[in-house]
Design a protein around this motif. Structure first.
Motif, short mmCIF file in Angstrom:
data_model
loop_
_atom_site.label_atom_id
_atom_site.label_comp_id
_atom_site.label_asym_id
_atom_site.label_seq_id
_atom_site.Cartn_x
_atom_site.Cartn_y
_atom_site.Cartn_z
N ARG A 178 0.95 -1.16 0.14
CA ARG A 178 -0.12 0.02 0.05
C ARG A 178 0.80 1.17 0.05
O ARG A 178 0.44 2.14 -0.71
N LEU A 179 1.94 1.12 0.93
CA LEU A 179 2.97 2.44 0.92
C LEU A 179 3.43 2.63 -0.46
O LEU A 179 3.66 3.87 -1.02
N ALA A 180 3.89 1.50 -1.01
CA ALA A 180 4.42 1.58 -2.71
C ALA A 180 3.55 2.20 -3.52
O ALA A 180 4.00 3.11 -4.29
N LEU A 235 4.64 5.95 -5.21
CA LEU A 235 4.70 5.77 -6.75
C LEU A 235 3.66 6.56 -7.29
O LEU A 235 3.84 7.48 -8.27
N ASN A 236 2.59 6.53 -6.75
CA ASN A 236 1.34 7.69 -7.38
C ASN A 236 1.74 8.94 -7.16
O ASN A 236 1.42 9.92 -8.04
N GLU A 259 7.26 4.56 6.23
CA GLU A 259 7.73 5.73 5.13
C GLU A 259 8.49 5.16 3.98
O GLU A 259 9.36 3.84 4.35
N GLY A 260 8.41 5.59 2.90
CA GLY A 260 9.28 5.07 1.67
C GLY A 260 9.87 6.27 1.11
O GLY A 260 9.49 7.42 1.00
N GLU A 305 13.12 2.38 -0.93
CA GLU A 305 13.64 1.82 0.40
C GLU A 305 12.13 2.25 1.48
O GLU A 305 11.55 3.31 1.42
N VAL A 306 11.95 1.26 2.26
CA VAL A 306 10.70 1.37 3.29
C VAL A 306 11.40 1.20 4.67
O VAL A 306 12.26 0.26 4.93
#
Length: 421
Positions: free
Chosen positions: A348-350, A354-355, A384-385, A398-399
């Motif tokens: 979900r974070l990715a 990316l969006n 966080e990423g 990186e997460v």
């Protein structure tokens, strides 16, 4: 009302995730520790509470009092490894609804119906109520049933099944089986997305001499409907008997290719279309990138809520961060966040990161996770990423998962993405 019933009523009133103990109940209700202990054990058999190592005893009964599904009595008996006590003739019948008996007997009338299955412990009144409504019975805790109940069930061909597992475990097993079946039927494949459009396909015999206007940088070549290969559209005018020499890398999908496989192919090779070919070599059609990367609704669970909705209602998004409080449904039997749920948070974070960077067509190629500390139930978590490296087709993300400023986990993702045109 007896002291035992008073304790059960008190447990009913507690919210999901609330912790309870013998001493707490004894002090709150003014009963002996022995009475509290026996009532808690009965509540555990009924699926109202569950004891988790290093966490304690918590209220776990779901808000939903039933599970919708399409399993048969025989399938349920197989997955829970139960014993049929009566009504074997009705095992092949499909179950209309699974009713968790963690409620008062008079409240069962709201849920019982013909063809349902009542999951309940050693409660004869509830078992009789099920038979009166032509519902089957699944008795948990290893208990049997009264001879009169078994005789009535046999006459009605209503299965009565016994299992040594507790109600909560049985409901979880059934929910997992239903979810597995749902996932199998809802998996999107190339066969679901395939389209046949002439502007992407050129048949060297059927279309010989016809004016052709390609709709993409590549064109699919066929001969009498049989797939030959893919050619650069700019090479179509140069077609001759040496067709094989003009073909680019032969990238195809089968009708059973999954959505993730299609995303990988299209991201890796930067493709707008992929041909779908049957086993006999016949071209079924093509799949287009707009369908492959389209945002889709997640699968629904038996409760009617989607698998993502349960988590998304707890998530708060802030720039490239996801904030969440770890809820009981996200934990494993040890009270720590389950790896599957943590992976879902990373995915979900990715999507968020990316969006935010204008990337919508992508595929996670590699995911490496390093757990430093265990994340516990009810813990506030911030994930966080940051994009470390952005190439033409790949990026590294990186997460980091933190709680109270401390790092609990780190992850590195290699992601293929498609450049929007």
């Amino acid at each position: 009302m007896s002291k035992h019933d008073e304790i059960i009523e008190y447990i009913y009133s507690l919210p999901e995730g609330a912790k309870i103990s013998v001493r707490q109940i004894s002090a709150h209700l003014g009963v002996s520790d022995g009475t509290s202990y026996r009532a808690i054990k009965d509540a555990e058999t009924e699926g109202l509470v569950k004891t988790i190592e290093r966490v304690g005893t918590i209220r776990v009964a779901p808000k939903e009092q039933y599970i919708e599904g399409n399993l048969s009595f025989e399938q349920v008996n197989r997955v829970i490894e139960g014993k049929v006590l009566a009504g074997a003739e009705g095992l092949d019948r499909e179950i209309s609804k699974f009713i968790i008996g963690a409620m008062r007997t008079d409240a069962l009338e709201t849920y019982l119906e013909e063809g349902a299955l009542l999951i309940v412990g050693n409660r004869e009144d509830a078992q009789w109520r099920a038979l009166e409504n032509h519902s089957g019975i699944l008795i948990t805790g290893g208990f049997g049933a009264d001879a009169a109940i078994l005789e009535k069930a046999e006459a009605l061909a209503l299965p009565v099944i016994s299992t040594t597992a507790d109600t909560f475990s049985v409901a979880s097993i059934i929910q997992r089986e239903l979810y597995s079946m749902l996932m199998m039927t809802n998996v999107i494949t190339a066969g679901d997305l395939v389209i046949r459009q002439d502007e992407y396909v050129h048949d060297i015999k059927r279309d010989a001499g016809k004016e052709y206007f390609p709709a993409d940088d590549i064109t699919v070549l066929t001969e009498d409907g049989k797939y030959i290969g893919v050619i650069k559209s700019s090479e179509l005018l140069k077609l001759d008997d040496r067709v094989p020499g003009a073909l680019v890398s032969d990238i195809v999908a089968t009708p059973s290719s999954t959505l993730q496989r299609l995303r990988q192919l299209m991201s890796w090779h930067q493709l707008n279309i992929v041909p779908v070919v049957e086993e006999d070599g016949t071209l079924a059609g093509i799949v287009h990138r707009r369908e492959v990367f389209k945002q889709r609704e997640s699968s629904k669970l038996g409760s009617g809520l989607s698998s993502d909705t349960l988590m998304d209602r707890e998530i708060r998004i802030d720039e490239n961060k996801v904030h969440i409080k770890v809820m009981p449904f996200m934990t494993d039997e040890h009270g720590s966040i389950a790896q599957s749920e943590f992976m879902r948070l990373i995915e979900r974070l990715a999507q968020v990161v990316l969006n935010n960077n204008g990337i919508y067509s992508y595929h996670i190629d590699t995911l490496n996770v390093m757990n430093i500390k265990l994340v516990q139930m009810h813990q506030e978590l911030v994930i966080e990423g940051h994009i470390l490296d952005l190439g033409d087709q790949f990026l590294r993300l990186e997460v980091e998962a933190l709680s109270n400023g401390e790092t609990y986990s780190k992850a590195m993702l290699l992601i293929q993405y498609y450049k929007e045109k």
